[in-house]
Design a protein around this motif. Structure first.
Motif, short mmCIF file in Angstrom:
data_model
loop_
_atom_site.label_atom_id
_atom_site.label_comp_id
_atom_site.label_asym_id
_atom_site.label_seq_id
_atom_site.Cartn_x
_atom_site.Cartn_y
_atom_site.Cartn_z
N VAL A 1 1.27 5.04 0.41
CA VAL A 1 0.55 6.17 0.99
C VAL A 1 1.33 7.46 0.71
CG1 VAL A 1 -0.13 7.25 3.20
CG2 VAL A 1 -0.62 4.83 2.79
N ARG B 1 1.40 11.58 1.61
CA ARG B 1 0.85 12.54 2.58
C ARG B 1 1.32 13.95 2.23
NH1 ARG B 1 -0.68 9.43 7.14
NH2 ARG B 1 0.25 7.35 7.15
N ARG C 1 -14.70 6.26 10.74
CA ARG C 1 -13.73 5.78 11.74
C ARG C 1 -13.97 6.44 13.09
NH1 ARG C 1 -9.82 7.11 7.51
NH2 ARG C 1 -9.17 5.22 6.41
N ARG D 1 -0.08 9.79 14.96
CA ARG D 1 -0.01 8.85 16.10
C ARG D 1 1.41 8.34 16.31
NH1 ARG D 1 -4.60 6.68 13.62
NH2 ARG D 1 -3.48 4.81 12.97
N GLU E 1 0.87 -1.17 0.00
CA GLU E 1 0.00 0.00 0.00
C GLU E 1 0.91 1.23 0.00
OE1 GLU E 1 -2.87 -0.39 3.17
OE2 GLU E 1 -3.92 -1.93 2.02
N GLY F 1 -3.81 11.06 10.86
CA GLY F 1 -3.86 9.61 11.05
C GLY F 1 -2.63 9.03 11.69
N SER F 2 -2.14 7.93 11.10
CA SER F 2 -1.04 7.19 11.73
C SER F 2 0.25 8.01 11.77
CB SER F 2 -0.81 5.86 11.02
OG SER F 2 -0.32 6.06 9.73
N ASP G 1 -12.95 6.45 0.63
CA ASP G 1 -12.50 5.35 1.50
C ASP G 1 -10.98 5.32 1.63
OD1 ASP G 1 -14.99 4.32 2.03
OD2 ASP G 1 -14.64 2.37 1.09
N THR G 2 -10.30 5.81 0.62
CA THR G 2 -8.83 5.64 0.55
C THR G 2 -8.07 6.97 0.59
OG1 THR G 2 -8.80 5.67 -1.87
CG2 THR G 2 -9.13 3.52 -0.83
N CYS G 3 -8.80 8.06 0.69
CA CYS G 3 -8.17 9.39 0.75
C CYS G 3 -8.64 10.12 2.00
CB CYS G 3 -8.62 10.27 -0.42
SG CYS G 3 -8.32 9.65 -2.06
N ARG G 4 -7.83 11.03 2.51
CA ARG G 4 -8.35 12.04 3.44
C ARG G 4 -8.60 13.31 2.65
NH1 ARG G 4 -5.02 9.45 7.50
NH2 ARG G 4 -6.47 8.68 9.07
N LYS H 1 -4.09 6.55 -0.32
CA LYS H 1 -3.41 5.26 -0.50
C LYS H 1 -3.60 4.76 -1.92
CE LYS H 1 -5.51 1.56 0.01
NZ LYS H 1 -6.10 0.50 -0.83
N ASP I 1 -4.10 13.16 2.38
CA ASP I 1 -3.29 11.97 2.12
C ASP I 1 -4.14 10.95 1.38
OD1 ASP I 1 -4.83 10.55 4.03
OD2 ASP I 1 -3.45 11.06 5.65
N ASP J 1 -0.92 -4.75 8.26
CA ASP J 1 -0.39 -3.79 7.27
C ASP J 1 0.76 -2.95 7.82
OD1 ASP J 1 -2.42 -4.71 5.64
OD2 ASP J 1 -3.65 -2.91 5.79
N1 UDP Z 1 -5.57 3.99 3.88
C1 UDP Z 1 -6.32 3.10 3.13
N2 UDP Z 1 -6.27 1.78 3.46
C2 UDP Z 1 -5.55 1.29 4.49
C3 UDP Z 1 -4.79 2.19 5.25
C4 UDP Z 1 -4.82 3.54 4.93
O1 UDP Z 1 -6.98 3.49 2.18
O2 UDP Z 1 -5.57 0.06 4.71
C5 UDP Z 1 -5.58 5.42 3.56
C6 UDP Z 1 -6.33 6.25 4.58
O3 UDP Z 1 -7.69 6.40 4.22
C7 UDP Z 1 -5.59 7.56 4.53
C8 UDP Z 1 -4.16 7.17 4.16
O4 UDP Z 1 -4.25 5.88 3.57
O5 UDP Z 1 -6.12 8.38 3.51
C9 UDP Z 1 -3.20 7.16 5.34
O6 UDP Z 1 -3.75 6.36 6.36
P1 UDP Z 1 -3.01 6.24 7.78
O7 UDP Z 1 -1.72 5.55 7.61
O8 UDP Z 1 -2.97 7.59 8.40
O9 UDP Z 1 -3.90 5.24 8.58
P2 UDP Z 1 -5.09 5.42 9.60
O10 UDP Z 1 -4.84 6.62 10.43
O11 UDP Z 1 -6.30 5.53 8.73
O12 UDP Z 1 -5.03 4.14 10.37
#
Ligand code: UDP
Length: 244
Positions: A94, A96, A222, A105, A92, A101-102, A199-202, A179, A177, A131
């Motif tokens: 990503v 940013r 979420r 964190r 995956e 998000g992560s 679903d896959t973007c912020r 993915k 951000d 992941d």
């Molecule tokens: N993302 C995704 N699928 C995943 C993990 C992340 O589409 O399995 C996307 C998520 O929606 C965000 C970006 O990737 O737009 C970064 O996600 P992040 O690592 O911050 O993870 P999260 O905080 O969602 O756990």
């Protein structure tokens, strides 16, 4: 023709993949199902399948126009997309532009910090392992991609970020951000696959200062922010408007 009696090739959290009569073409069915936190949180977002399919189709077509090879062919129905068959690279990717998000964190960077340049990260697409974030050396050690493929993926990803960042800006949306997933086609070419959607973007409303109200993506699901369907519909409406 869509043959739903055919055996599913694969069922993921948000999509089902069916074979077609042509081995070079697969049919993706976009579900309303939503999951988060590695499927520990589950729910439904009414109409999500059709909305995400429409948004992804529009974005893939924009990327095609800009010369980014991708798997999109067409949509035979509002929640169905025909795509080129590829072998998915289990990484995956990503990108940013703003900390969320992560990244927040795991690093302590404050939510909303604009990054000095886009950050590209790689995660191992493996639910059992949750992941995990990969280093480049681990990715290469695991032979998930060759060094040349990795370079190409990174270049394509930064290009996609530029194109989509500008596109969403025209929609009044900040691309925080997102993915991506890539696949290898039958000519060994790397092409963009999977989906690009809320679903896959912020995606943040560029005009809205309130940190909860500005969220137009899966973070509403979420974080239980409410009005998830409304946010997804808003993104689709603005994408359509930008294309008209
Ligand atoms: N993302 C995704 N699928 C995943 C993990 C992340 O589409 O399995 C996307 C998520 O929606 C965000 C970006 O990737 O737009 C970064 O996600 P992040 O690592 O911050 O993870 P999260 O905080 O969602 O756990």
């Amino acid at each position: 023709m869509t043959n739903f009696s055919a055996t599913k090739l694969y069922e993921g959290k948000a999509k089902i993949l069916y074979p077609t009569d042509d081995p070079e073409i697969l049919l993706t069915y976009f579900k309303d199902d939503a999951t988060a936190f590695n499927a520990q949180k589950r729910g439904q977002i009414v109409g999500k399948g059709e909305i995400n399919c429409s948004i992804a189709a529009a974005l893939f077509q924009e990327l095609t126009k800009a010369g980014i090879p991708n798997h999109y062919i067409d949509c035979p129905a509002p929640n169905q997309m025909r795509v080129k068959a590829v072998k998915i690279i289990p990484v995956e990717v990503v990108v940013r532009n703003i900390a969320a998000g992560s990244l927040c964190r795991q690093t302590g960077l404050p939510l909303g910090k604009v990054l000095p340049q886009p950050l590209v990260e790689f995660y191992y697409k493996n639910d059992e392992l949750g992941d995990p974030l990969l280093t480049i050396d681990r990715l290469l050690l695991m032979e998930l991609a060759s060094p040349a493929q990795l370079e190409q993926i990174k270049t394509m990803t930064l290009g996609i970020n530029q194109i989509l960042g500008k596109f969403f800006q025209d929609c009044g949306i900040t691309l925080v951000d997102f993915k991506l997933e890539f696949g290898v086609d039958n000519q060994q070419q790397i092409i963009l696959a999977d989906e690009i959607s809320p679903d896959t973007c912020r995606l943040w409303d560029a005009q809205e200062p309130d940190p909860n109200l500005r969220v137009l993506d899966k973070d509403r699901f979420r974080q239980d922010l409410g009005n998830v369907e409304g946010a997804y519909q808003q993104v689709l409406a603005r994408v359509k408007q930008a294309l008209s």
